[in-house]
Each structure stands twice: as C-alpha cells, then as structure tokens.
Design an enzyme around this catalytic site. Sequence first.
Site, PDB file in Angstrom:
ATOM      1  N   LEU A 350       0.835  -1.201   0.000  1.00  0.00           N
ATOM      2  CA  LEU A 350       0.000   0.000   0.000  1.00  0.00           C
ATOM      3  C   LEU A 350       0.869   1.250   0.000  1.00  0.00           C
ATOM      4  O   LEU A 350       0.469   2.292  -0.485  1.00  0.00           O
ATOM      5  CB  LEU A 350      -0.904   0.026   1.234  1.00  0.00           C
ATOM      6  CG  LEU A 350      -2.034  -1.008   1.291  1.00  0.00           C
ATOM      7  CD1 LEU A 350      -2.656  -0.999   2.676  1.00  0.00           C
ATOM      8  CD2 LEU A 350      -3.081  -0.729   0.234  1.00  0.00           C
ATOM      9  N   GLY A 351       2.044   1.122   0.577  1.00  0.00           N
ATOM     10  CA  GLY A 351       2.920   2.273   0.605  1.00  0.00           C
ATOM     11  C   GLY A 351       4.067   2.084   1.571  1.00  0.00           C
ATOM     12  O   GLY A 351       4.163   1.077   2.270  1.00  0.00           O
ATOM     13  N   GLY A 353       5.888   3.717   4.729  1.00  0.00           N
ATOM     14  CA  GLY A 353       5.748   4.711   5.777  1.00  0.00           C
ATOM     15  C   GLY A 353       7.125   5.026   6.300  1.00  0.00           C
ATOM     16  O   GLY A 353       8.113   4.467   5.837  1.00  0.00           O
ATOM     17  N   GLY A 354       7.174   5.932   7.249  1.00  0.00           N
ATOM     18  CA  GLY A 354       8.443   6.273   7.838  1.00  0.00           C
ATOM     19  C   GLY A 354       9.046   5.087   8.565  1.00  0.00           C
ATOM     20  O   GLY A 354      10.244   4.999   8.744  1.00  0.00           O
ATOM     21  N   PHE A 355       8.211   4.177   8.965  1.00  0.00           N
ATOM     22  CA  PHE A 355       8.692   3.072   9.785  1.00  0.00           C
ATOM     23  C   PHE A 355       8.766   1.745   9.044  1.00  0.00           C
ATOM     24  O   PHE A 355       9.268   0.778   9.550  1.00  0.00           O
ATOM     25  CB  PHE A 355       7.803   2.919  11.020  1.00  0.00           C
ATOM     26  CG  PHE A 355       7.761   4.150  11.853  1.00  0.00           C
ATOM     27  CD1 PHE A 355       8.857   4.509  12.625  1.00  0.00           C
ATOM     28  CD2 PHE A 355       6.646   4.973  11.856  1.00  0.00           C
ATOM     29  CE1 PHE A 355       8.833   5.656  13.396  1.00  0.00           C
ATOM     30  CE2 PHE A 355       6.613   6.108  12.634  1.00  0.00           C
ATOM     31  CZ  PHE A 355       7.711   6.469  13.405  1.00  0.00           C
ATOM     32  N   GLY A 356       8.221   1.734   7.890  1.00  0.00           N
ATOM     33  CA  GLY A 356       8.280   0.469   7.168  1.00  0.00           C
ATOM     34  C   GLY A 356       7.249   0.400   6.061  1.00  0.00           C
ATOM     35  O   GLY A 356       6.592   1.391   5.739  1.00  0.00           O
ATOM     36  N   LYS A 373       1.551  -3.446   8.700  1.00  0.00           N
ATOM     37  CA  LYS A 373       2.750  -2.613   8.657  1.00  0.00           C
ATOM     38  C   LYS A 373       3.912  -3.452   9.119  1.00  0.00           C
ATOM     39  O   LYS A 373       3.872  -4.046  10.190  1.00  0.00           O
ATOM     40  CB  LYS A 373       2.556  -1.399   9.558  1.00  0.00           C
ATOM     41  CG  LYS A 373       3.749  -0.459   9.558  1.00  0.00           C
ATOM     42  CD  LYS A 373       3.384   0.901  10.116  1.00  0.00           C
ATOM     43  CE  LYS A 373       3.171   1.890   8.990  1.00  0.00           C
ATOM     44  NZ  LYS A 373       3.125   3.282   9.410  1.00  0.00           N
ATOM     45  N   ASP A 469       4.140  11.795  15.776  1.00  0.00           N
ATOM     46  CA  ASP A 469       4.382  11.923  14.328  1.00  0.00           C
ATOM     47  C   ASP A 469       3.107  12.283  13.575  1.00  0.00           C
ATOM     48  O   ASP A 469       2.727  11.629  12.618  1.00  0.00           O
ATOM     49  CB  ASP A 469       5.004  10.635  13.786  1.00  0.00           C
ATOM     50  CG  ASP A 469       5.695  10.849  12.442  1.00  0.00           C
ATOM     51  OD1 ASP A 469       5.934  12.025  12.079  1.00  0.00           O
ATOM     52  OD2 ASP A 469       5.971   9.864  11.747  1.00  0.00           O
TER      53      ASP A 469
END
Length: 690
Positions: A350-351, A353-356, A373, A469
């Site tokens: 899906l995309g 993120g900053g974390f994974g 995630k 965040d």
Amino acid sequence: MAKQITPTLFLILFILLSRTVFSDEFVYNGFNGVEASNLTVNGIAQILKSGALKLTNETSRVVGHAFYKNPIKFKNSQSGKVSSFSTAFAFGIVPEYAKLGGHGFAFTISRTKEMKGALPSQYLGLLSSSNIGNFSNHVFAVEFDTVQDFEFGDISDNHVGIDVNDLKSNASVNASYFSEGSFSKQKLFLQSGKTIQAWIDYDSSRNVLNVTLSLSSTKPAFSILSFPLDLSLVFEEFMYVGFSASTGLLASSHYIFGWSFKMNGKAQSLDLDSLPALPKPKKDQTVLIVATTISAVVFLVFGLVLALYVIWKIKNIDVIEPWELEIGPHRFSYKELKKATRGFRDKELLGFGGFGRVYKGTLPKTNTVVAVKRIHHEAKQGLQEFVSEIATIGRLRHRNLVQLLGWCRRRGDLLLVYDFMPNGSLDKYIYDEPRFTLTWDQRFKVIKGVASGLLYLHEEWEQTVIHRDIKAGNVLLDSDMNGRLGDFGLAKLYEHGANPSTTRVVGTLGYLAPELTKIGKPTPSSDVFAFGALLLEVACGRRPVEAKALPEELILVDWVWDKWKEGAILEVVDSRLNGEYDEMEAIMVLKLGLMCSNNTPSKRPSTRLVVRYLEGEVTLPETLAAPDEYDGKKGGTSGMELEDLIDSYPSSSYFEKVSTWSSAYDGEGDIDIEANSVTPLTDSGREDNR
Ligand SMILES: *[C@@H]1O[C@H](CO)[C@@H](O)[C@H](O)[C@H]1NC(C)=O
Ligand SMILES: *[C@@H]1O[C@H](CO)[C@@H](O)[C@H](O)[C@H]1NC(C)=O
Ligand SMILES: *[C@@H]1O[C@H](CO)[C@@H](O)[C@H](O)[C@H]1NC(C)=O
Ligand SMILES: *[C@@H]1O[C@H](CO)[C@@H](O)[C@H](O)[C@H]1NC(C)=O
Ligand SMILES: *[C@@H]1O[C@H](CO)[C@@H](O)[C@H](O)[C@H]1NC(C)=O
Ligand SMILES: *[C@@H]1O[C@H](CO)[C@@H](O)[C@H](O)[C@H]1NC(C)=O
Ligand SMILES: *[C@@H]1O[C@H](CO)[C@@H](O)[C@H](O)[C@H]1NC(C)=O
C-alpha cells in the site's frame, strides 16, 4: 467307443515307441540342446541359453510349467499297483526382494501337461479354486512353498509339503537338511538363491514317500519328510512328470538346473558342479543394489525434504519468547499474516511509511481486510518494551484512530495489523496534483476528527499517549472520509531502538516542535505543534516546507504569518478550492494553525482547547502572538528548529539544508533528523537566506 479305442491306441504306441515314450529313466544335467526337445514348457516357463529351466521370472501372478514331453506309465493297468519311482532335481529360487518372494514351485505328477485353469499365487499353478480338493484331479505334488498361506494351513513361508489333489498339504515340514555325516537337521532357506538338490522317493511296496534336501551333490542319509502314502488312488496309468511354479504379489524366479528320474529304482543324484549355474547372483545383487540405491535416494530425498521443511519452519515460525505470550490476545502468527498478504508480495504494497512498508491483506479466518505494517527493528530490548506498549495501544478505541488489531514479532521484524482504510492517507488529497481535491467541508471534517482523536490520546484515555508523528501522511481516511490518526506511539519504537550515544529526534520536518531538538522529550504540546502544521497544510494545500515555492513562501508558517500581518490571510487558502469555502472557518483554522505553531510550548493551546475552538465552543482571540517568539528571542519561525541544528553545526547553509531535506521528503515523506548526521553546510548559504 472312445473308451475302447484309447487302450488300443496306447497299446499301439507302447509297441511302437516303448523305448522312448516309456523310457523309465532320464537324466538332465541342464536342459541344453536336443534334450530340451524332450521337455514341454508352458505358461511363462522357458529354457535359458545357459541350460537352466526358468519356470517363472519376477512378474507378478504368473504360472510356469515344464513337463517331460511323454507320459510315463505309473500304474499297472491290471493290478492297479503303482510302481516305485525316484527323482532328483536341482533348483534355485531367487526372490524379487531379498527374502521376499513368492510363491513357490512343486514337483508335479499330473494327468495333463497343460494344467488348464490352474491359478498362480497360492495355487502354485497346480489347481484352481473350483477343482481344489477334488479326487478327480489326479494331481500329486511335492511343494516347495515360500509363502505362508493360512487358507491352506501352511506351517511357514519356507516349507516342503506333500499335496494330493489339494494344496492343503497332507504332510509338511520346514525346509531343512541333514549335512553329510550329521544327525541333526540344518535349517535351509529355500529363497536363498543357492542351488538345492531335492530327492523324492516313493516306495510302492511300503507306500512311503520320502523327501530329502541337500545343498550338495550327495544325498544325505536322512530324509526330512517321510510320509505314508498310497498313490494308487491318485495316479492313473499314465502320468506326466514335471514342475509347476507360480508367483503372486510377491514374485521369485524359480529355476530347475538338472533333473533325473527313474521308475522302479533310485534316480541318479545330480552333480551340482556340472549343472548350469544359477544366473550369477548378479540379478540378486542388482535387485539389492537397485533397492539399496532406491532406498538411499528415497532416504536422501526424504532427508532433503525434511531439512527443507525444518528450514522453512524455522524461517517462518520464529521462537515465541515468554514475554510475547504474556502480551496475549493481540498476537497474530507470522504464518497467518504471511498468508493474509500473500507472502508480503509487492502487489499488496500500500505504501512506504516512515517506519516500514504497509501491505494490504485479508485475514484468512475472518476475511477481514487489514493493513499490515512491517517494521524492521534491530534492537531487541527496545522491541520488547515497545511491544508491551503496542499491546496497550491496541486497547485504544476511538472513531478517529486507526484501530490496531494486533501484532506479530518475527525476529527483528515487528508486524502491526490495522484496520484497512480504503481511501488512503490525507496527503494524497492535498499536495501536488491530487487526483481528487477535498472540499472545504471534507477538510474541516477531517481536521475536527483528527483533533478529537488527538484529545482522546492526550487526555481522555487512562494514560497519556503522545503521537509524536502527526502529519498528513499519518491521517487516514475511512470510507466516510473521516480523518483517523494512524501510527500513534510508533515513533517511540525508534527512540527505544536508538543508540544511546546519539540523540535521535524522530518526527517529520516542518512538524517538529523546536523544543524537541533541545530537550528531545515529546509532550502533548509537541503533538499540538505538529497538529498546527497539519491545520495550515490542509487549509493551504501545501507542505509545511516547500522547496519549489518562492523564497518568501518556503516556510509555510512564516508565509501564513506574514499574510496574517498583512491582513490578507485568505490569500493562503488552497486555490484548488476555487474560493468555495467558509471564510470564517478558514480564518479560524489558519489562526489556530499559527497558534499551535508557536515556538514556545506554553503559548500553544492545549489539545482540549484546540477541539473546543474547532467545535466553535470557544472563539479564538483576536490577536495572535508571533509564532517565532521563542524564549523571548526573535528568530526564524519554524526555522527555529533548523537554527538550533545549525547552531550545533556552525558551518551550514540553511537553504541547502532545506533542499536536501525536501528531496528526501519528496521521496519518502518522512525524515528522521539525526542530530549528529547533519551535513555541514556553508556559511554563505546561510547568510543568503537569512
Ligand atoms: C530326448 O529325446 C530324444 C529323442 O526324442 C532322445 O534321444 C534323448 O535321449 C532324450 N533325452 C532325454 C534326457 O530323455
Ligand atoms: C518375464 O517373462 C515374460 C515372458 O518371457 C516377459 O514378457 C517379461 O518381461 C518377463 N518379466 C520380467 C520381470 O523379467
Ligand atoms: C470334481 O471334478 C469333477 C470333474 O471335473 C466334477 O464333475 C465334480 O463335480 C467335482 N466334484 C466336486 C466336489 O467339486
Ligand atoms: C490328504 O489330505 C486330505 C485332506 O486335506 C484328505 O482328504 C486325504 O485323505 C489325505 N490323503 C492322504 C493320502 O493322507
Ligand atoms: C517352521 O518355521 C517357523 C519359523 O520359520 C516356526 O515358527 C515353525 O514353528 C516351524 N514349524 C515347524 C513344524 O517346525
Ligand atoms: C524313507 O525314509 C525312511 C526313514 O527315514 C527310511 O526308512 C526309508 O528307507 C526311506 N525310503 C526311501 C525309499 O528312501
Ligand atoms: C472513499 O471510499 C469509499 C468506500 O470505499 C468510496 O466509495 C469512495 O469513492 C472513496 N472516496 C474517494 C474520494 O476515493
């Protein structure tokens, strides 16, 4: 008529062919050449080039017969007295699998050579189920049976039996022999593949039939089977002598290497050394080698499969540590999540993120669509602490929060399972060239929702949860276009995992409260600062820091403040709205954004107050404090945080720094500002942009 003709015919035959037809003695030391022509074979039986008579090969359920071509007169037609006879033959049985063969063979005296209808397997090619036990069969046999048939009361799978019109032996004994000069029986294994000599002697004066076995050319002094038997009831006047063999599910090659027969006298013993050899145990060895090879290969393959399975298991199922079990109900199995996301394949991505990475998935049990995630985390101690927090966070329930459904840990990877948000994240609708522009009402609804979720985190739940965040990328839209905060508390993971020697500030440029770079301790107020940036970007339709913008518009909050001072605040409102918005609401949102963006934490409104302003319960003050007042000093507004960083790294260029960060921002959306890894920039650049 026929009954009268037959004896006459035999008489004529007797006169004409007495010497050959009624030959009462023959010796075969192998069946080569012309002698083979005196033998009638049928079924699968054949005479090999070596001279061995092969009754069966290792084909299942076959029959093989071999009879002396001509009938032999066994009975005096007048007296009805059966003559004595004697035979010796050498045989070998080579089983299909070592010690596992079938079924056996029999020395046979029969009325016919064909033995039509005789069955294989336990019937040994002698009889069938329809004629078994019938006295009109006129079959006598000495069986060498290698399968124990309970149907016929076999004593073992290695026996010698005397059969009269039946396969239920009238007498049987385990195969054995008396070695020369010995009085004790020795066990003899019929399927050994060795050449065995057998003697069958019938004494018609005493009506005794003896069977003797040996591994040598010399006949032992003792027979293994001596059975009183009157064959006059069994034999007809002329009978055929020969052999019958069969195979069943288990098969053997049955060989006869030599054969001697004599009426009214002792048959000549065979010299085993002068007989055709058993086809070198090559066959046996081949079978053995093949079997061994096959088992080796099977074993190897099995071992390999097992090893691969174990590796697969280890790869897929990580050791669950005790603390994980204590955390309880939210734990998913890695296997389940792997299945849900179809092996975390890129198609389900899906995309980032900053974390994974975030994957779409469908939980196999409930068919619930989820977002998974996957966060990579090196430090394990931090992870445990974080996971326990995650479990706590999982208990949070608010309609403006993305529900955390559960988690899973696999080595250094943490997997978080969330409700799936079909409409994606807010940033997709406000930045750059959005596919779909949100209306003012939608924007306002999203803002209010996020504020409500944030209040729940900060004040309404049993303990204060700091998001750390907040940004457009972390606001997700549900199917009703409600804003929901995602990733709450996640930033903590990075702090836990951080090397203590480096102070790592986590957050996103433009949303980072300036005090974070100094104190490094997030507070509800630092969340409010980030929320202020979010308010401004939603109203203005641009990022907090826009590298492509004109220099005076570079920093969103500075630009909005300047316009506010000019009294032209509405100029900053997103032009994509085409002026279709509620001016009062827009002004309120922008003013609130400026208030929240104040560099001084104490000057920002509380989360509760933010909600009350947005809900219209409280009116905003007419005058605003400049957002860049920080501890009484004047400075670059949101540039304050940058200045702090720049101050710690004296030679730096503000503009260059922003460009660097912006490009990083474009790529991933998040920037982790690592205090000790900021690239030193030039002083001149800094001057230019001051
Ligand atoms: C086989 O038959 C032939 C004549 O047909 C005879 O000469 C020979 O001796 C016989 N062999 C045996 C072993 O009976
Ligand atoms: C057994 O013999 C038959 C006939 O001679 C032959 O067709 C078959 O292939 C043989 N089977 C084996 C396993 O040797
Ligand atoms: C024995 O066999 C004969 C001839 O095939 C047949 O007529 C008779 O009925 C059979 N007897 C039994 C008991 O099956
Ligand atoms: C052999 O056994 C059968 C039964 O299995 C019996 O009817 C027959 O009389 C026996 N024959 C001799 C000679 O013992
Ligand atoms: C024949 O041998 C089997 C084992 O091979 C044994 O169990 C059985 O008792 C033996 N029978 C006789 C009659 O010796
Ligand atoms: C049969 O065996 C018995 C006992 O071992 C012996 O007395 C007899 O002479 C033998 N008969 C023949 C024909 O070998
Ligand atoms: C949001 O999601 C709903 C349900 O999936 C869908 O009907 C709607 O079109 C979506 N809206 C946008 C703007 O993508």
